[in-house]
Design a protein around this motif. Structure first.
Motif, short mmCIF file in Angstrom:
data_model
loop_
_atom_site.label_atom_id
_atom_site.label_comp_id
_atom_site.label_asym_id
_atom_site.label_seq_id
_atom_site.Cartn_x
_atom_site.Cartn_y
_atom_site.Cartn_z
N ILE A 239 4.27 -2.34 6.71
CA ILE A 239 5.16 -1.75 5.71
C ILE A 239 6.45 -2.55 5.60
N THR A 240 6.99 -2.94 6.76
CA THR A 240 8.20 -3.77 6.75
C THR A 240 7.93 -5.10 6.05
N GLY A 241 6.78 -5.68 6.38
CA GLY A 241 6.43 -6.95 5.74
C GLY A 241 6.26 -6.80 4.24
N ALA A 242 5.62 -5.71 3.80
CA ALA A 242 5.42 -5.49 2.37
C ALA A 242 6.74 -5.27 1.64
N ASN A 275 3.57 1.92 -0.81
CA ASN A 275 4.13 2.62 0.34
C ASN A 275 5.45 2.02 0.81
N ALA A 276 5.64 0.74 0.50
CA ALA A 276 6.84 0.06 0.97
C ALA A 276 8.02 0.18 0.02
N GLU A 289 8.22 -5.79 -9.00
CA GLU A 289 7.48 -5.95 -7.75
C GLU A 289 6.74 -4.69 -7.32
N TRP A 290 7.14 -3.53 -7.85
CA TRP A 290 6.60 -2.28 -7.33
C TRP A 290 5.66 -1.62 -8.34
N PRO A 291 4.49 -1.19 -7.90
CA PRO A 291 3.52 -0.60 -8.84
C PRO A 291 4.04 0.67 -9.51
N GLN A 292 4.88 1.45 -8.79
CA GLN A 292 5.41 2.68 -9.39
C GLN A 292 6.25 2.38 -10.63
#
Length: 770
Positions: A239-242, A275-276, A289-292
């Motif tokens: 999660i941190t990496g993502a 999740n990240a 960058e985020w799907p949401q």
């Protein structure tokens, strides 16, 4: 193996399929024997054992499924409870260091192999179609049973391929195809991959990646992440990496770029990025960058497009342009590449529709309106189709339909009405263009090939290096197949409808009703070759062939024709290419009519059926004494017969989204495509000589040598049928090509001179081996 995603997946599928059999009339094979004289595959056996019932000939070690021949016989016989197999499972016996020749020579078979020799008769051998054991190179290159991916034939490539097998196993097949022909440098890069790719592989599946790494490789990876990327995989986690990937700071920017270039290769990353994502509010700026964020933008766009139903046409066009300004950048987001921004894609076409619909398609006569339509009006129709083709989910389709209903439908109605007025004032000059077609041409009839779809077809053909001229003419009225197909045929003068009822035409000579079969017979009697779908005929004579089911699909599925057209165009392109490759100097595509399409349904106009001899969707043949206020036109085959035309874009029947038979540019203005080879490119090249030395072909080329390759193919126009690794000619114009499959000796093949973009400049038939 279309379902396999990686090399290892494909190999596992091939081994599993080797044991397949017809349960209705065959007994299951006792085992699949996998011969590997050079032990090329040994590295992958432990990983394959996780997927398949593989047992290896060797020293006794049950924990690793390894043992001598008699132990393997016990496994096959099912007498070892710890190795009991499912009822329909066929064991795979891996034989490292064993060749087919050793096993086949039963009387000379080595003693340790003798208990297994008879299995070649009760089981099956997993071998290449040429009878040899499967090598890594053969599995990569061979289309039948392998992956069909070209590789370089030099020793350096083969050695590098063997070294990199453990890494090659996890390489996506799509990437292997993209990198073809595969060379030594490619395989060496797999052993020394860049850290960005390794990081993405770990984020995509951390457990699997760690499992694949040797201890020293994993330690080095963790240290690299800590020093270069500011996090430790074991201590900080995925999660941190993502989150760092999504934030794209410092060295992470390059990792994101690698992800954006091929997001399909990392299918688990979107969920990890979800999740990240840091906590957001609905008022935060959208971030790519985020799907949401993409989903929120799609939802906003969906709602605003749906609201267009309540707008006036001019306001709707303006709003579409504003929405395009807001959303255009999203088509460059990674989520669009993954097919998760369909409305953003559809919006580009809706913006084209809105822009082009503002341009007038006018004229005082039918010819002037038709000319204006063929100049740019067709772009409106194409934009509507493309917008619908971009969406599949019901809520997205509804949003696009709302925009089309508000912007496209009024334009369609106005244009049809103006066209009908022009006919009423100045008449309708239908023409038959086939009378002017050269005698040595192949005429390809494609039912309901509308003008905008024909323009798409022409674009694809030009990309393949063919010349394609797009003309037009006015088809016969009414615009239905029984009337217009005979009228556009080169034997139209053989038919008549005078004194007949309904819409049928008849052969003048014998008064036989014209059906599809009668039309073909008449063409044959007139000297035309009538070709079936796969035939190419004799290019020295004229020919007629047919292809396409646009009309059939449109009547049955309405607006979904937008999705279906992709396959129709692909089939047409393949057929045209096959005719050109067969030597036809000219292929002429004709059609009988176009069509109207309104995804919310075409309006209904009343016409009592008792006034008609026959009534279709947008036309009807009136009885002699019938009276109506509807516009009428004469029937093409009998000028005394009156045809009632549905006004505007309406129909005489309800529930129609797709229909034809009436009068509009979309139905009446039909394309005439003339396809020829790009002669200027062909003239600049000459194949001076083709010389065979065994399976090696030496080709000498004359012409400009830059940016071209020489290839050997079984089908000239299909690069997938390449028989050797394509080569660029040297400074003297020479290229050396090696056919590795000795079973090809004596077979026909084409030497092809092709551009780096795939355009064929020259081809020559040869026989492999001379």
């Amino acid at each position: 193996m279309p379902t396999a995603s990686t090399f290892l997946d494909a190999l596992a599928d091939a081994l599993k399929n080797a044991g397949a059999y017809n349960k209705n009339d065959q007994a299951a094979p006792a085992a699949v024997l996998w011969l590997d004289k050079e032990r090329q595959w040994q590295t992958l056996i432990p990983r394959l054992c996780e997927r398949l019932p593989i047992f290896t000939l060797g020293a006794y070690n049950p924990a690793e499924r390894t043992g001598p021949a008699y132990w393997l016989r016990c496994v096959i016989a099912g007498v070892l409870p710890e190795f009991a197999l499912p009822a329909e499972s066929v064991p795979i016996i891996y034989l490292p260091g064993v060749s087919k020749q050793e096993l086949r020579a039963v009387e000379d078979c080595p003693k340790h192999l003798q208990p297994l020799a008879e299995l070649q008769y009760r089981g099956v051998l997993w071998i290449h179609k040429n009878g040899r054991e499967w090598s890594i190179a053969a599995f990569l290159q061979t289309r039948d049973g392998g992956l069909g991916i070209p590789i370089s034939a030099d020793d350096a490539t083969r050695e590098a391929m063997q070294r990199a097998l453990s890494k090659l196993a996890d390489e996506p097949i799509a990437n292997l195809q993209k990198q073809a022909p595969l060379k030594a440098a490619f395989f060496d890069a797999l052993l020394n991959p860049d850290d960005a790719r390794n990081l993405l592989l770990w984020l995509n599946n951390s457990a699997e990646y760690a499992k694949r790494c040797a201890p020293e490789e994993w330690t080095a990876f963790c240290q690299l992440c800590k020093s270069k990327y500011g996090f430790h995989p074991e201590q900080d986690g995925e999660i941190t990496g993502a989150r760092k990937l999504g934030e794209r700071q410092g060295a992470w920017a390059r990792v994101w770029q690698r992800f954006a270039e091929a997001p399909q290769a990392y299918p688990n990353l979107p969920a990890l990025l979800r999740n990240a994502r840091p906590q957001i509010s609905m008022f935060d700026e959208l971030m790519p960058e985020w799907p949401q964020d993409n989903e929120r933008a799609e939802e906003q766009l969906r709602r605003k497009l749906g609201e267009l139903r309540q707008k006036y046409e001019i306001d709707a066009r303006s709003l579409i342009h504003s929405l395009e300004t807001e959303n255009a950048a999203r088509r460059a987001w990674v989520w669009s590449t993954l097919g998760l921004a369909p409305l953003a894609v559809a919006l580009e076409h809706l913006a084209t529709l809105a822009r082009e619909a503002e341009q007038p398609v006018t004229g005082a006569t039918v010819g002037e309106i038709a000319a204006a339509y063929t100049e740019r009006g067709w772009r409106v129709d194409l934009a509507a189709l493309n917008a619908l083709a971009a969406v599949e989910r019901a809520e997205d389709v509804a949003a696009v339909k709302a925009a089309i209903s508000t912007v496209y439908r009024p334009w369609l109605e106005k244009l049809a009405t103006e066209f009908q007025k022009a006919i009423a004032l100045n008449g309708y000059p239908a023409t038959n263009p086939t009378a002017k077609i050269d005698s040595r041409a192949c005429i390809l009839f494609s039912d309901a090939l509308r003008f905008d779809v024909a323009q798409q077809l022409a674009s694809v053909l030009r990309q393949r290096g063919l010349n394609c001229q797009v003309g037009w003419h006015l088809t016969a009225l009414p615009t239905i197949t029984p009337t217009a197909k005979p009228a556009v045929s080169p034997v139209a003068d053989k038919f008549s409808g005078k004194g007949k009822i309904l819409f049928d035409t008849y052969v003048k000579e014998n008064n036989v009703r014209v059906t599809a079969e009668v039309l073909r017979q008449t063409l044959d009697q007139a000297g035309y070759q009538v070709l079936d779908a796969e035939e190419t005929g004799d290019p020295a004579r004229s020919a007629w062939t047919e292809l396409g089911e646009i009309d059939k699909y449109g009547h049955g599925n309405g607006w979904k024709i937008a999705h279906h057209l992709v396959g129709e165009l692909r089939t047409l392109v393949q057929r045209i290419q096959s005719l050109v490759d067969a030597g036809w100097e000219k292929v002429v595509i004709i059609t009988d009519h176009g069509w109207l399409m309104a995804p919310d349904g075409l309006p209904k106009t009343q016409l009592p059926e008792h006034l008609t001899e026959i009534r279709k969707g947008r036309c009807a043949r009136l009885k002699d004494d019938a009276k109506t206020d509807l516009q009428t036109v004469p029937w093409h085959w009998d000028k005394d017969a009156r045809i009632a035309i549905a006004p505007g874009i309406s129909c005489f029947e309800t529930g129609k989204e797709y229909e034809h038979g009436g009068v509009s540019p979309q139905e009446c203005v039909v394309p005439l495509l003339t396809i020829t080879r790009a002669s200027d490119a062909q003239a600049s090249y000459e194949i001076k000589s083709v010389t065979w030395r065994g399976l090696r072909c030496i080709v000498k080329i004359a012409g400009r040598l830059a940016d071209i390759q020489v290839d050997l193919r079984s089908k000239a126009g299909d690069p997938a049928t390449s028989l050797a690794s394509p080569k660029a000619p040297d400074a003297e114009g020479n290229a050396s090509l090696l056919v590795e499959d000795d079973e090809r000796m004596g077979a026909a093949a084409f030497v092809v001179v092709v551009s780096d973009e795939g355009v064929i400049y020259k081809q020559e038939l040869t026989t492999i081996g001379g």
